[in-house]
Scaffold this motif. Sequence first.
Motif, PDB file in Angstrom:
ATOM      1  N   GLU A  87       0.830  -1.203   0.000  1.00 25.36           N
ATOM      2  CA  GLU A  87       0.000   0.000   0.000  1.00 25.36           C
ATOM      3  C   GLU A  87       0.870   1.261   0.000  1.00 25.36           C
TER       4      GLU A  87
ATOM      5  N   LYS B   9       3.445   1.653  -1.448  1.00 23.51           N
ATOM      6  CA  LYS B   9       3.957   1.850  -2.811  1.00 23.51           C
ATOM      7  C   LYS B   9       2.803   1.945  -3.806  1.00 23.51           C
ATOM      8  N   HIS B  10       1.587   2.145  -3.295  1.00 23.63           N
ATOM      9  CA  HIS B  10       0.375   2.222  -4.127  1.00 23.63           C
ATOM     10  C   HIS B  10       0.215   0.968  -4.978  1.00 23.63           C
ATOM     11  N   GLN B  11       0.531  -0.171  -4.366  1.00 24.62           N
ATOM     12  CA  GLN B  11       0.445  -1.465  -5.045  1.00 24.62           C
ATOM     13  C   GLN B  11      -0.440  -2.412  -4.244  1.00 24.62           C
TER      14      GLN B  11
END
Length: 193
Positions: free
Chosen positions: A102, A104-106
Amino acid sequence: MFNLILFGPPGSGKGTQSEKLIAKYNFKHLSTGDLLRNEISKKTPLGLEAKKFMDKGQLVPDEVVIGMISSALDNNPNVVGFLFDGFPRTAAQAEALDKLLELKHQSINVMLALDVSEEELVKRLQKRGETSGRTDDNQQVIRTRILEYNRKTSPVSDYYRKSKKAVMVKGEGTIEEIFKGLTKEIDSRIHKK
Ligand code: B4P
């Protein structure tokens, strides 16, 4: 990015199939088993600590493996996706992985779980033990590893089932047949992105 977890009991073929999957899709392979064995061979403090658990067939403490995965994610910023092999192995590791991704916006796209009977697992690991030189491939330690799996790792699949990310794949048959089953699931998702 496409992030995949290859899940399954000890000896289910995670390492075997991971090698083929990274060759096909170019994922960055993160195997906590390999990372730990590498630390052991270099006799680092982390490796010496991990060895005490691995030689007995027990899971290495969560904070050790979570720390290793966190550094690996930071050290590989530009990859097409991660293939997590042998991680997460506890509910705490699964929660930690979601948080790390999260940041890493993943997120995890899919968890593919290899389905193999206990009888077949024991057979494979004993056979590997004849040549591998691995201290955890003997009969008594294999039993402990399967017990640890049933107690602590198996519940991880419920975690991904709740978010509808868990998919069972047949883990018995030839290596090629199993690979075909895995790539079918990946291809049906990767192309939708
Ligand atoms: P791992 O290194 O993850 O290994 P594994 O569970 O033994 O095996 P894998 O499923 O990868 O099986 P493989 O392809 O090799 O774990 C070792 C230890 O590290 C753990 O017990 C634990 O102590 C520690 N650890 C690792 N990650 C951790 C974490 N996240 N948290 C805490 N502790 C952690 O296949 C096995 C054998 O089967 C091979 O000989 C292979 O050739 C054979 N095989 C594969 N596919 C086959 C097929 N289709 N038919 C016949 N044989 C097959």
